[in-house]
Design an enzyme around this catalytic site. Structure first.
Site, short mmCIF file in Angstrom:
data_model
loop_
_atom_site.label_atom_id
_atom_site.label_comp_id
_atom_site.label_asym_id
_atom_site.label_seq_id
_atom_site.Cartn_x
_atom_site.Cartn_y
_atom_site.Cartn_z
N LYS A 260 0.86 -1.19 0.00
CA LYS A 260 0.00 0.00 0.00
C LYS A 260 0.89 1.24 0.00
O LYS A 260 1.76 1.39 0.86
CB LYS A 260 -0.90 -0.01 1.23
CG LYS A 260 -1.72 1.24 1.37
CD LYS A 260 -2.76 1.10 2.46
CE LYS A 260 -3.50 2.40 2.66
NZ LYS A 260 -4.54 2.29 3.68
N LYS B 101 -2.49 -1.51 -3.71
CA LYS B 101 -3.29 -0.30 -3.60
C LYS B 101 -2.42 0.93 -3.71
O LYS B 101 -1.36 0.94 -3.08
CB LYS B 101 -3.98 -0.35 -2.23
CG LYS B 101 -4.93 0.73 -1.93
CD LYS B 101 -5.46 0.52 -0.55
CE LYS B 101 -6.26 1.75 -0.20
NZ LYS B 101 -6.52 1.85 1.19
C1 PBG Z 1 -7.27 3.48 5.96
C2 PBG Z 1 -7.62 3.26 4.55
C3 PBG Z 1 -7.46 4.18 3.50
C4 PBG Z 1 -8.05 3.60 2.39
C5 PBG Z 1 -8.53 2.34 2.78
N1 PBG Z 1 -8.22 2.14 4.10
C6 PBG Z 1 -6.92 5.56 3.49
C7 PBG Z 1 -5.55 5.82 3.92
O1 PBG Z 1 -4.73 4.93 4.04
O2 PBG Z 1 -5.28 6.99 4.16
C8 PBG Z 1 -8.17 4.26 1.05
C9 PBG Z 1 -9.30 3.79 0.20
C10 PBG Z 1 -9.66 4.72 -0.91
O3 PBG Z 1 -9.01 5.75 -1.15
O4 PBG Z 1 -10.65 4.40 -1.60
N2 PBG Z 1 -6.22 2.86 6.51
#
Ligand code: PBG
Length: 332
Positions: free
Chosen positions: A201, A255
């Site tokens: 991520k 992601k």
């Molecule tokens: C939180 C999380 C995030 C997303 C999913 N879980 C945001 C982040 O890490 O700041 C993003 C999902 C999206 O942008 O659709 N941990």
């Protein structure tokens, strides 16, 4: 004489000349069974509020979430993912609402589990919708501390599993969280609950609209670059994935989605585990805005972007377009 194996003897267009042959030679297919639908839960009854930076996406109260999940299930979507909008009053430095067994996500999970016993329910394991500072980790002396955060994630994971979540999705990129959560689940006899690791991520600006949706953007101080990955890196993603697999991940996520198709392809071809892509909020908003302005065809745009994930190796895609896409597939 024409040289065999080359034009004009060889004409690749012959295999594209009509719909029948195109269907026959298609290498990848997209079905509703490839989709996971992320949903935003908020408090109240029969309440729906639009997320301004995600046109067409609403936060919904638990009763409306249940209706939405039933529609998704009817359309052939096998899984949903729940994200809470937590009342700012309930947010604190420790994110302690995350391990309240009656928090919004747990209530939504119980309601969905009762209405749809067979649907896969994915719950995010991360503190950011619950912390007053908007970070995924606990802050001590200005630092996001790892091991203390993992202790909190364990508590959060256990209440979500107890509420009926079958798939826990740790999304905060703390080190060692997969192994710690696996061990804690096993100790309490929950070896049935699977772990979908947000293994690679990235620290991405494409999460902006999501942070609006869960209400963590106004709170967030600084950025998440000490725990989420640097977009410049690719080998590091394989290392992160290898660690999560070794710690017990059942499924993997890469992601964001479209800007990271190369990572998705490397992860799938290296490890051969179920691997999902997340077409995140910023990708949704970017596409949706272009559709709304008439710059691109909506239906084809949705299906083409989802197919790209399949081609790159995804077994499934988390997308805010999931219901629209499934309905489209079912009607064609
Ligand atoms: C939180 C999380 C995030 C997303 C999913 N879980 C945001 C982040 O890490 O700041 C993003 C999902 C999206 O942008 O659709 N941990």
């Amino acid at each position: 004489m024409a040289f065999p194996g080359r034009y004009p003897t060889v004409r690749p267009r012959r295999n594209r000349s009509n719909a029948a042959v195109r269907a026959l030679v298609a290498e990848n297919a997209l079905t509703p069974a490839d989709l996971i639908w992320p949903l935003f839960v908020s408090d109240g009854i029969n309440k729906r509020e639009p997320v301004p930076s995600m046109p067409g996406v609403d936060r919904m109260s638990v009763d409306l979430i249940v209706d939405a999940v039933k529609r998704a299930e009817d359309a052939g979507i096998p899984a949903i993912a729940l994200f809470p909008y937590t009342d700012p009053i309930l947010r604190d430095d420790a994110g302690s609402e995350a391990f309240n067994p009656d928090n919004l996500v747990c209530r939504a999970t119980r309601a969905v589990r009762e209405a749809c016993p067979n649907i896969m329910i994915v719950c995010d394991v991360a503190l950011d919708p619950y912390t007053s500072h908007g970070h995924d980790g606990l802050i001590v002396g200005g630092e996001i501390v790892n091991d203390e955060t993992v202790e909190s994630l364990i508590k959060q994971a256990l209440v979500q599993a107890e509420a009926g979540c079958d798939t826990l999705a740790p999304s905060d990129m703390m080190d060692g969280r997969i192994g710690a959560i696996r061990a804690a689940l096993d100790v309490v006899g929950r070896c049935d609950v699977r772990i979908l690791a947000y293994a690679a991520k990235y620290a991405s600006c494409f999460y902006g609209p999501f942070r609006d949706a869960v209400g963590s953007s106004t709170a967030l101080i600084g950025d998440k670059r000490t725990y989420q990955m640097n977009p410049a890196n690719s080998d590091e993603a394989l290392r992160e994935v290898a660690l999560d697999i070794a710690e017990g991940a059942d499924m993997l996520m890469v992601k964001p989605g479209m800007p990271y198709l190369d990572i998705l392809q490397r992860v799938k071809s290296e490890f051969h585990l179920p691997t999902f892509a997340y077409q995140v909020s910023g990708e949704y908003s970017m596409l949706r805005t272009a559709f709304d302005l008439g710059y691109m065809d909506r239906d084809r745009g949705i299906l083409e972007t989802l197919m790209c994930f399949k081609r790159a190796g995804a077994d499934a895609v988390l997308t805010y377009f999931a219901l629209d896409a499934a309905l489209m597939m079912n009607s064609s």
